[in-house]
Design a protein around this motif. Structure first.
Motif, PDB file in Angstrom:
ATOM      1  N   ALA A   1      -2.072 -16.552  -6.130  1.00  0.00           N
ATOM      2  CA  ALA A   1      -2.948 -16.891  -7.256  1.00  0.00           C
ATOM      3  C   ALA A   1      -2.279 -16.503  -8.570  1.00  0.00           C
ATOM      4  CB  ALA A   1      -4.300 -16.202  -7.110  1.00  0.00           C
ATOM      5  N   ILE A   2      -1.661 -15.336  -8.604  1.00  0.00           N
ATOM      6  CA  ILE A   2      -0.943 -14.907  -9.809  1.00  0.00           C
ATOM      7  C   ILE A   2       0.224 -15.856 -10.086  1.00  0.00           C
ATOM      8  CG2 ILE A   2       0.564 -13.095 -10.748  1.00  0.00           C
ATOM      9  CD1 ILE A   2      -1.341 -11.056  -9.378  1.00  0.00           C
ATOM     10  N   ALA A   3       0.975 -16.210  -9.061  1.00  0.00           N
ATOM     11  CA  ALA A   3       2.106 -17.126  -9.241  1.00  0.00           C
ATOM     12  C   ALA A   3       1.622 -18.494  -9.719  1.00  0.00           C
ATOM     13  CB  ALA A   3       2.888 -17.264  -7.937  1.00  0.00           C
TER      14      ALA A   3
ATOM     15  N   GLY B   1     -10.195 -14.347  -3.907  1.00  0.00           N
ATOM     16  CA  GLY B   1      -9.293 -13.207  -4.040  1.00  0.00           C
ATOM     17  C   GLY B   1      -9.123 -12.781  -5.482  1.00  0.00           C
ATOM     18  N   LEU B   2      -8.996 -13.753  -6.358  1.00  0.00           N
ATOM     19  CA  LEU B   2      -8.793 -13.461  -7.767  1.00  0.00           C
ATOM     20  C   LEU B   2     -10.034 -12.850  -8.413  1.00  0.00           C
ATOM     21  CD1 LEU B   2      -6.506 -13.882  -9.810  1.00  0.00           C
ATOM     22  CD2 LEU B   2      -7.637 -15.976 -10.485  1.00  0.00           C
ATOM     23  N   LEU B   3     -11.202 -13.357  -8.054  1.00  0.00           N
ATOM     24  CA  LEU B   3     -12.445 -12.890  -8.662  1.00  0.00           C
ATOM     25  C   LEU B   3     -13.100 -11.747  -7.897  1.00  0.00           C
ATOM     26  CD1 LEU B   3     -13.945 -16.360  -9.630  1.00  0.00           C
ATOM     27  CD2 LEU B   3     -12.889 -14.678 -11.146  1.00  0.00           C
ATOM     28  N   ARG B   4     -12.460 -11.360  -6.776  1.00  0.00           N
ATOM     29  CA  ARG B   4     -13.001 -10.288  -5.937  1.00  0.00           C
ATOM     30  C   ARG B   4     -14.420 -10.613  -5.473  1.00  0.00           C
ATOM     31  NH1 ARG B   4     -10.967  -5.452  -9.617  1.00  0.00           N
ATOM     32  NH2 ARG B   4      -8.796  -5.527  -9.073  1.00  0.00           N
ATOM     33  N   MET B   5     -14.565 -11.818  -4.958  1.00  0.00           N
ATOM     34  CA  MET B   5     -15.842 -12.281  -4.423  1.00  0.00           C
ATOM     35  C   MET B   5     -15.572 -12.833  -3.032  1.00  0.00           C
ATOM     36  SD  MET B   5     -17.079 -14.314  -7.886  1.00  0.00           S
ATOM     37  CE  MET B   5     -18.391 -15.203  -7.106  1.00  0.00           C
ATOM     38  N   SER B   6     -16.614 -13.002  -2.254  1.00  0.00           N
ATOM     39  CA  SER B   6     -16.442 -13.634  -0.948  1.00  0.00           C
ATOM     40  C   SER B   6     -16.291 -15.137  -1.146  1.00  0.00           C
ATOM     41  CB  SER B   6     -17.644 -13.343  -0.048  1.00  0.00           C
ATOM     42  OG  SER B   6     -18.780 -14.040  -0.522  1.00  0.00           O
TER      43      SER B   6
ATOM     44  N   ILE C   1       2.394  -9.205 -11.088  1.00  0.00           N
ATOM     45  CA  ILE C   1       1.937  -8.508  -9.879  1.00  0.00           C
ATOM     46  C   ILE C   1       2.043  -6.996 -10.085  1.00  0.00           C
ATOM     47  CG2 ILE C   1       2.538  -8.033  -7.458  1.00  0.00           C
ATOM     48  CD1 ILE C   1       3.326 -11.100  -7.336  1.00  0.00           C
ATOM     49  N   HIS C   2       3.175  -6.574 -10.611  1.00  0.00           N
ATOM     50  CA  HIS C   2       3.378  -5.142 -10.870  1.00  0.00           C
ATOM     51  C   HIS C   2       2.340  -4.617 -11.866  1.00  0.00           C
ATOM     52  CE1 HIS C   2       5.371  -1.330 -11.495  1.00  0.00           C
ATOM     53  NE2 HIS C   2       5.322  -1.561 -12.787  1.00  0.00           N
ATOM     54  N   ASN C   3       2.129  -5.359 -12.944  1.00  0.00           N
ATOM     55  CA  ASN C   3       1.186  -4.916 -13.972  1.00  0.00           C
ATOM     56  C   ASN C   3      -0.257  -4.893 -13.469  1.00  0.00           C
ATOM     57  OD1 ASN C   3       3.200  -4.504 -15.859  1.00  0.00           O
ATOM     58  ND2 ASN C   3       3.002  -6.548 -16.741  1.00  0.00           N
ATOM     59  N   GLN C   4      -0.578  -5.767 -12.527  1.00  0.00           N
ATOM     60  CA  GLN C   4      -1.945  -5.865 -12.010  1.00  0.00           C
ATOM     61  C   GLN C   4      -2.140  -5.107 -10.690  1.00  0.00           C
ATOM     62  OE1 GLN C   4      -4.493  -7.323 -13.642  1.00  0.00           O
ATOM     63  NE2 GLN C   4      -3.038  -7.582 -15.313  1.00  0.00           N
TER      64      GLN C   4
ATOM     65  N   LEU D   1       0.829  -1.210   0.000  1.00  0.00           N
ATOM     66  CA  LEU D   1       0.000   0.000   0.000  1.00  0.00           C
ATOM     67  C   LEU D   1       0.865   1.263   0.000  1.00  0.00           C
ATOM     68  CD1 LEU D   1      -2.942  -0.946   2.384  1.00  0.00           C
ATOM     69  CD2 LEU D   1      -2.869  -0.980  -0.124  1.00  0.00           C
ATOM     70  N   GLN D   2       1.971   1.238   0.746  1.00  0.00           N
ATOM     71  CA  GLN D   2       2.882   2.387   0.730  1.00  0.00           C
ATOM     72  C   GLN D   2       3.458   2.577  -0.672  1.00  0.00           C
ATOM     73  OE1 GLN D   2       5.754   1.464   3.751  1.00  0.00           O
ATOM     74  NE2 GLN D   2       4.281   1.714   5.418  1.00  0.00           N
ATOM     75  N   GLY D   3       3.772   1.459  -1.326  1.00  0.00           N
ATOM     76  CA  GLY D   3       4.278   1.529  -2.696  1.00  0.00           C
ATOM     77  C   GLY D   3       3.252   2.106  -3.651  1.00  0.00           C
ATOM     78  N   LEU D   4       2.001   1.715  -3.484  1.00  0.00           N
ATOM     79  CA  LEU D   4       0.942   2.268  -4.333  1.00  0.00           C
ATOM     80  C   LEU D   4       0.776   3.771  -4.128  1.00  0.00           C
ATOM     81  CD1 LEU D   4      -1.913  -0.419  -4.200  1.00  0.00           C
ATOM     82  CD2 LEU D   4      -0.282   0.029  -6.044  1.00  0.00           C
ATOM     83  N   GLU D   5       1.108   4.224  -2.930  1.00  0.00           N
ATOM     84  CA  GLU D   5       1.000   5.656  -2.626  1.00  0.00           C
ATOM     85  C   GLU D   5       2.237   6.429  -3.076  1.00  0.00           C
ATOM     86  OE1 GLU D   5       0.177   5.744   1.553  1.00  0.00           O
ATOM     87  OE2 GLU D   5      -1.840   4.924   1.279  1.00  0.00           O
ATOM     88  N   GLY D   6       3.198   5.748  -3.706  1.00  0.00           N
ATOM     89  CA  GLY D   6       4.355   6.436  -4.267  1.00  0.00           C
ATOM     90  C   GLY D   6       5.667   6.239  -3.530  1.00  0.00           C
ATOM     91  N   ASP D   7       5.680   5.445  -2.476  1.00  0.00           N
ATOM     92  CA  ASP D   7       6.912   5.196  -1.722  1.00  0.00           C
ATOM     93  C   ASP D   7       7.726   4.113  -2.453  1.00  0.00           C
ATOM     94  OD1 ASP D   7       8.921   4.419   0.054  1.00  0.00           O
ATOM     95  OD2 ASP D   7       7.622   4.640   1.821  1.00  0.00           O
ATOM     96  N   ALA D   8       8.689   4.548  -3.243  1.00  0.00           N
ATOM     97  CA  ALA D   8       9.479   3.631  -4.073  1.00  0.00           C
ATOM     98  C   ALA D   8      10.278   2.637  -3.229  1.00  0.00           C
ATOM     99  CB  ALA D   8      10.416   4.417  -4.982  1.00  0.00           C
TER     100      ALA D   8
END
Length: 194
Positions: free
Chosen positions: A88-90, A166-171, A69-72, A22-29
């Motif tokens: 799931a991505i792996a 997690g992948l389908l964003r469903m419960s 992961i980076h692209n998604q 989340l910190q990375g998404l906010e710009g913390d490289a």
């Protein structure tokens, strides 16, 4: 008072990776780099266990997974466990690699060593498998997207309910209900066809 890491190391890992992500998404490289490094370590262990016969392939798959992961990263739902999403991505990258590997190996099978009878047997088996795949795809196409995707991920791709959720964003409950309803609908379709 015990620390979280002493109580539950998996939960501690999830919290640490989630915070860095989340910190990375906010710009913390720096935080994002730490997230990728820590994730790479976990993915290496995950993939080594599954690719024990092909240890030289592990690093390539780790890099492919990190790139995915980076692209998604912008599609990640923060309400879903990050590690389930990452694994799931792996797992998808691993399945893709296994399919490519199996296809590549089948292209190198010596054809001149197969007798005429064996050739006919193998070609009819290949045709039957191809027909079964087409039939299954036709049946699944008749289902609503939600049910079809839940069945594909859990029953065909072998993901756990949690990973599929997690992948389908469903419960997880929604995944279970979708699979149940989808299989029930498929059974009805097949019953009507007979």
């Amino acid at each position: 008072m015990q620390r979280i890491s002493e109580v539950d190391p998996l939960r501690s890992t999830e919290l640490r990776l989630h915070a860095l992500f989340l910190q990375g998404l906010e710009g913390d490289a720096l935080a994002y780099r730490r997230f990728l490094q820590a994730t790479a370590t976990h993915l290496r262990a995950f993939l080594r266990r599954r690719l024990s016969r092909w240890p030289d392939e592990v690093e390539d798959l780790v890099q492919e997974s990190l790139l995915a992961i980076h692209n998604q990263r912008l599609s990640y739902d923060t309400g879903v466990p990050l590690t389930a999403w990452v694994y799931a991505i792996a797992r998808y990258k691993l399945v893709d690699w296994l399919r490519r590997h199996a296809r590549r190996d089948s292209l190198h099978d010596p054809l001149d060593e197969v007798s005429e009878g064996e050739s006919a047997l193998f070609s009819s088996a290949d045709e039957a498998a191809g027909d079964a795949r087409r039939d299954l795809a036709t049946l699944l196409a008749k289902l609503p997207d939600k049910q079809r995707d839940a069945i594909i991920h859990t029953k065909l791709d072998g993901l756990s309910v949690r990973e599929a959720a997690g992948l389908l964003r469903m419960s997880e409950a929604d995944i279970k209900v979708s699979v149940h309803r989808g299989l029930k609908a498929l059974a009805a379709i097949l019953k009507d066809a007979l």
